[in-house]
Design a protein around this motif. Sequence first.
Motif, PDB file in Angstrom:
ATOM      1  N   ASN A  63       0.811  -1.215   0.000  1.00 20.60           N
ATOM      2  CA  ASN A  63       0.000   0.000   0.000  1.00 20.60           C
ATOM      3  C   ASN A  63       0.854   1.278   0.000  1.00 20.60           C
ATOM      4  OD1 ASN A  63      -2.512  -1.467   0.164  1.00 20.60           O
ATOM      5  ND2 ASN A  63      -2.020  -1.853   2.309  1.00 20.60           N
ATOM      6  N   PRO A  64       1.594   1.515  -1.084  1.00 23.48           N
ATOM      7  CA  PRO A  64       2.536   2.636  -1.136  1.00 23.48           C
ATOM      8  C   PRO A  64       1.857   3.999  -1.338  1.00 23.48           C
ATOM      9  CG  PRO A  64       2.515   1.507  -3.242  1.00 23.48           C
ATOM     10  CD  PRO A  64       1.621   0.714  -2.325  1.00 23.48           C
ATOM     11  N   VAL A  65       1.067   4.387  -0.344  1.00 22.44           N
ATOM     12  CA  VAL A  65       0.286   5.631  -0.441  1.00 22.44           C
ATOM     13  C   VAL A  65       1.180   6.847  -0.614  1.00 22.44           C
ATOM     14  CG1 VAL A  65      -1.374   7.104   0.760  1.00 22.44           C
ATOM     15  CG2 VAL A  65      -1.584   4.623   0.912  1.00 22.44           C
ATOM     16  N   GLY A  66       2.388   6.789  -0.057  1.00 26.08           N
ATOM     17  CA  GLY A  66       3.290   7.927  -0.157  1.00 26.08           C
ATOM     18  C   GLY A  66       3.595   8.353  -1.580  1.00 26.08           C
ATOM     19  N   LEU A  67       3.422   7.435  -2.537  1.00 24.79           N
ATOM     20  CA  LEU A  67       3.705   7.777  -3.929  1.00 24.79           C
ATOM     21  C   LEU A  67       2.791   8.863  -4.469  1.00 24.79           C
ATOM     22  CD1 LEU A  67       4.568   4.339  -5.568  1.00 24.79           C
ATOM     23  CD2 LEU A  67       6.110   6.228  -5.027  1.00 24.79           C
ATOM     24  N   LEU A  68       1.716   9.157  -3.762  1.00 26.88           N
ATOM     25  CA  LEU A  68       0.911  10.317  -4.152  1.00 26.88           C
ATOM     26  C   LEU A  68       1.744  11.588  -4.085  1.00 26.88           C
ATOM     27  CD1 LEU A  68      -2.431   9.479  -2.279  1.00 26.88           C
ATOM     28  CD2 LEU A  68      -2.006   9.322  -4.740  1.00 26.88           C
ATOM     29  N   GLY A  69       2.723  11.610  -3.189  1.00 29.59           N
ATOM     30  CA  GLY A  69       3.629  12.752  -3.124  1.00 29.59           C
ATOM     31  C   GLY A  69       4.527  12.839  -4.339  1.00 29.59           C
ATOM     32  N   ALA A  70       4.948  11.672  -4.835  1.00 31.05           N
ATOM     33  CA  ALA A  70       5.741  11.648  -6.065  1.00 31.05           C
ATOM     34  C   ALA A  70       4.925  12.177  -7.231  1.00 31.05           C
ATOM     35  CB  ALA A  70       6.214  10.227  -6.357  1.00 31.05           C
ATOM     36  N   MET A  71       3.658  11.764  -7.291  1.00 35.01           N
ATOM     37  CA  MET A  71       2.807  12.234  -8.374  1.00 35.01           C
ATOM     38  C   MET A  71       2.561  13.733  -8.265  1.00 35.01           C
ATOM     39  SD  MET A  71       2.734   9.407  -9.737  1.00 35.01           S
ATOM     40  CE  MET A  71       1.938  10.078 -11.186  1.00 35.01           C
ATOM     41  N   PHE A  72       2.456  14.232  -7.053  1.00 30.78           N
ATOM     42  CA  PHE A  72       2.287  15.668  -6.852  1.00 30.78           C
ATOM     43  C   PHE A  72       3.428  16.441  -7.510  1.00 30.78           C
ATOM     44  CE2 PHE A  72       3.492  19.404  -4.311  1.00 30.78           C
ATOM     45  CZ  PHE A  72       2.345  20.171  -4.425  1.00 30.78           C
ATOM     46  N   ILE A  73       4.639  15.942  -7.366  1.00 26.59           N
ATOM     47  CA  ILE A  73       5.800  16.609  -7.959  1.00 26.59           C
ATOM     48  C   ILE A  73       5.863  16.396  -9.470  1.00 26.59           C
ATOM     49  CG2 ILE A  73       8.327  16.675  -8.049  1.00 26.59           C
ATOM     50  CD1 ILE A  73       7.099  17.949  -5.528  1.00 26.59           C
ATOM     51  N   ILE A  74       5.810  15.159  -9.911  1.00 27.51           N
ATOM     52  CA  ILE A  74       6.012  14.853 -11.330  1.00 27.51           C
ATOM     53  C   ILE A  74       4.883  15.398 -12.193  1.00 27.51           C
ATOM     54  CG2 ILE A  74       6.229  12.972 -13.001  1.00 27.51           C
ATOM     55  CD1 ILE A  74       7.572  11.329 -10.743  1.00 27.51           C
ATOM     56  N   GLU A  75       3.648  15.146 -11.772  1.00 27.54           N
ATOM     57  CA  GLU A  75       2.527  15.658 -12.554  1.00 27.54           C
ATOM     58  C   GLU A  75       2.422  17.171 -12.427  1.00 27.54           C
ATOM     59  OE1 GLU A  75       1.142  13.625 -14.503  1.00 27.54           O
ATOM     60  OE2 GLU A  75       1.906  11.778 -13.618  1.00 27.54           O
ATOM     61  N   ASP A 105       2.005  12.112   6.253  1.00 29.63           N
ATOM     62  CA  ASP A 105       3.441  12.220   6.503  1.00 29.63           C
ATOM     63  C   ASP A 105       4.234  11.501   5.421  1.00 29.63           C
ATOM     64  OD1 ASP A 105       3.060  13.705   8.802  1.00 29.63           O
ATOM     65  OD2 ASP A 105       3.259  11.993  10.170  1.00 29.63           O
ATOM     66  N   GLU A 106       3.781  10.325   5.012  1.00 27.51           N
ATOM     67  CA  GLU A 106       4.458   9.575   3.963  1.00 27.51           C
ATOM     68  C   GLU A 106       4.406  10.321   2.629  1.00 27.51           C
ATOM     69  OE1 GLU A 106       6.202   6.599   3.863  1.00 27.51           O
ATOM     70  OE2 GLU A 106       6.235   6.921   6.027  1.00 27.51           O
ATOM     71  N   ILE A 107       3.267  10.916   2.348  1.00 26.99           N
ATOM     72  CA  ILE A 107       3.098  11.656   1.089  1.00 26.99           C
ATOM     73  C   ILE A 107       4.054  12.839   1.030  1.00 26.99           C
ATOM     74  CG2 ILE A 107       1.480  13.146  -0.179  1.00 26.99           C
ATOM     75  CD1 ILE A 107      -0.751  11.203   0.815  1.00 26.99           C
ATOM     76  N   ALA A 165       7.242  13.293  -1.473  1.00 28.33           N
ATOM     77  CA  ALA A 165       7.309  14.490  -2.321  1.00 28.33           C
ATOM     78  C   ALA A 165       8.645  15.191  -2.153  1.00 28.33           C
ATOM     79  CB  ALA A 165       6.166  15.439  -1.977  1.00 28.33           C
ATOM     80  N   GLN A 166       9.144  15.269  -0.913  1.00 33.20           N
ATOM     81  CA  GLN A 166      10.431  15.910  -0.671  1.00 33.20           C
ATOM     82  C   GLN A 166      11.563  15.173  -1.375  1.00 33.20           C
ATOM     83  OE1 GLN A 166      10.249  15.677   3.622  1.00 33.20           O
ATOM     84  NE2 GLN A 166       9.853  17.873   3.825  1.00 33.20           N
ATOM     85  N   VAL A 167      11.557  13.849  -1.264  1.00 33.41           N
ATOM     86  CA  VAL A 167      12.613  13.050  -1.885  1.00 33.41           C
ATOM     87  C   VAL A 167      12.556  13.163  -3.405  1.00 33.41           C
ATOM     88  CG1 VAL A 167      13.510  10.718  -2.217  1.00 33.41           C
ATOM     89  CG2 VAL A 167      12.744  11.444   0.053  1.00 33.41           C
TER      90      VAL A 167
END
Length: 229
Positions: free
Chosen positions: A138-150, A207-209, A213-215
Amino acid sequence: MTTELTAEASATVESLTERLADVWVELEERLAEVPILRRLEEGTVTIDDYLRLLFNLRQQVVDGSPWISRAASNFDIAHFELRAAAIRHAEEEHRDYLMIERDYVAVGGSLDDLRAGRKNLGSEALSGYMFTYADRPNPVGLLGAMFIIEGLGANRAAGWANRFQEVLGLADNQVHFMKYHEVADAQHTGGLDAILTSGIIDDAAADEIVRCAQVVARLYALQLEELDR
């Protein structure tokens, strides 16, 4: 996702929105110092710079749909909405690298050289992080990655494309990848915003998101800083 939020959920959404906005400001500040983007802003960028940018982006973009698909496979049924969104997203993006290839060839680059290329230091780090994170349950934190990339696609790509055209006289078919993502990623960010503000994100997930996103913000900038390395 249209139900009224509880006070606790509303507080989580508000905090998450503010924290992600701070991450975005830091990213913008870092991007302003990236050499190729600084030359683009100054009007001293060259065709070779643009080819180098496309060459380096392609090696990372080709991994985009696979890591999204991997993430989708690791969401359980309790996270059905996130799994469904990831599956749709992977399907929509699995041909994106082909647009870069067409732009690269249209500007005079060699398709064989492009396909034989390797990731730069930043791209290696970014792709490695994304695949590793996608392997989590359940890698919910990847929503933070999408926030940056998208977010970069929706808010910066078309501006970069227009500036490359202004400085270098490029045609639309030579900057198609960047222009396409202004529209496509705006749609994706709309869907992402709906998830982030839906109330299904608790404090731990928030927190994970933010951390993800920071990384990803740092690694994406590193990818642009380390062209050709």
